[in-house]
Scaffold this motif. Sequence first.
Motif, mmCIF file in Angstrom:
data_model
loop_
_atom_site.group_PDB
_atom_site.id
_atom_site.type_symbol
_atom_site.label_atom_id
_atom_site.label_comp_id
_atom_site.label_asym_id
_atom_site.label_seq_id
_atom_site.Cartn_x
_atom_site.Cartn_y
_atom_site.Cartn_z
ATOM 1 N N ARG A 1 4.828 -7.878 3.001
ATOM 2 C CA ARG A 1 3.853 -8.183 3.838
ATOM 3 C C ARG A 1 3.930 -9.832 4.055
ATOM 4 N N ARG B 1 -7.769 -8.852 6.458
ATOM 5 C CA ARG B 1 -6.513 -8.497 5.505
ATOM 6 C C ARG B 1 -7.118 -8.268 4.226
ATOM 7 N N GLY C 1 -10.620 -5.285 10.914
ATOM 8 C CA GLY C 1 -9.394 -5.946 11.121
ATOM 9 C C GLY C 1 -8.691 -7.263 10.282
ATOM 10 N N VAL D 1 -6.740 1.907 11.065
ATOM 11 C CA VAL D 1 -5.617 0.575 11.310
ATOM 12 C C VAL D 1 -4.782 1.230 12.178
ATOM 13 N N ASP E 1 -0.998 -4.832 7.048
ATOM 14 C CA ASP E 1 -1.690 -4.910 8.257
ATOM 15 C C ASP E 1 -0.551 -5.731 9.380
ATOM 16 N N ILE F 1 -3.169 0.455 5.124
ATOM 17 C CA ILE F 1 -4.291 -0.452 5.229
ATOM 18 C C ILE F 1 -3.608 -1.683 4.582
ATOM 19 N N VAL G 1 -11.641 -3.810 6.673
ATOM 20 C CA VAL G 1 -10.504 -2.874 7.039
ATOM 21 C C VAL G 1 -10.920 -2.805 8.674
#
Length: 368
Positions: free
Chosen positions: A243, A28, A26, A53, A290, A287, A23
């Motif tokens: 997502r 996923r 950056g 994030v 993203d 989180i 995390v």
Amino acid sequence: MENNSIDLLTGLKKSSRQIAEKVICGDRITPEEGLLLFEEGEPGFLGMLADSVRQRLSGDQVFYIRNFHIEPTNICVNKCRFCSYSHHFSPKKWNYSVDEMLEMVKKQDPEAREVHITGAVHPDKDIYYFAGLFSKIKELRPSIHIKALSAVEIDYLTKKAKMNFQQGLKFLQSSGLDSIPGGGAEILDDPLRDKICPTKSTSKAWLEIHETAHRMGITSNATMLYGHIESYSHRIGHMLQIRDLQDKTRGFNAFIPLKFKSGNNELSGVRETNLLEDMRNYAVARIFLDNIPHLKGYWPATGKAIAQLSLSFGVDDLDGTISDSTRIYSLAGSIERNPSMTVSEMEELIRQAKRVPVERNSLYQPVG
Ligand code: V47
Ligand code: SF4
């Protein structure tokens, strides 16, 4: 040494430390990792990760908008078991005429930039009725942004008009519709929907409507109704579908977790989630999602103090001033009986959390 042993330096299990590293870099996280955060994540740890994030996406900014709602009716063809708002459960029943709604627009804050129009699925209303309403609102206030009609309403209206989603949305867009709110998503899992909202649009229809809108340049939001009879796997499955769609279209502006409120509905026997669970949910959403730019803390539902706290768990958007124009949450037992915030109150609330208030338009561009 055991695979998931405690790291002496960080005090974290190996699995948690690996997720944290991802995390913070950056990267996923997977659905399995999301599930592990829900099941094992300690609030301080989740808050720290969600904050990293949020900081990457928005820096110190917290967004809000001058807005108001119109809820045209609460007479509904559906009878969702969690709903306290529809005429099936509410002590009040209403169905405003177009003229009455135009009067509401005239009386509202002249500086409001957005009107959010959504309500029940009335058996007698059709797409032409809403097109007429939108075009008359635009005649009155040409610069106002109309965020209107959840996918559930759009599903009903387009089917009734024998239009496909694209035709229906094009017609509404040409009449003044600018974007669509995130309602009706609940949990995108049809067996679960059969239990909590059996007659409502399917998950597939909800996703298709948003995808179609995005491809036409109509942006939208996505909600998640949590804290009823769903499991953590349901929540992760829901967010995964959001997502995945966002990877394809980039059309979602914000994700909005909506905590189930148990007042006066068919699920009143379900105990509401506690504060830590609400914060855990915001954090895991921030989180996991993203690729969604904003996480909204919807204060008319949670109350102002909890919305303020949520700013430390990934939230960077507090919706708006509202101007006492929505009843969905007060009818379900929210402490905000007449939700309204002045701009100075909103800005003070954000500053107290050591963040920078940013007044925005509906597309999250800073204004003013
Ligand atoms: O879909 C209904 C929820 C939603 C209850 O897009 C309940 O900016 C909790 O979608 N407890 C409608 N939730 C509201 C909505 C929304 C709200 C704010 C901002 C935006 C946006 C969208 O309200 C429904 C349902 O999930 N809801 N009853 C209840 N008892
Ligand atoms: Fe009707 Fe919406 Fe309530 Fe379901 S949640 S009963 S669709 S008003």
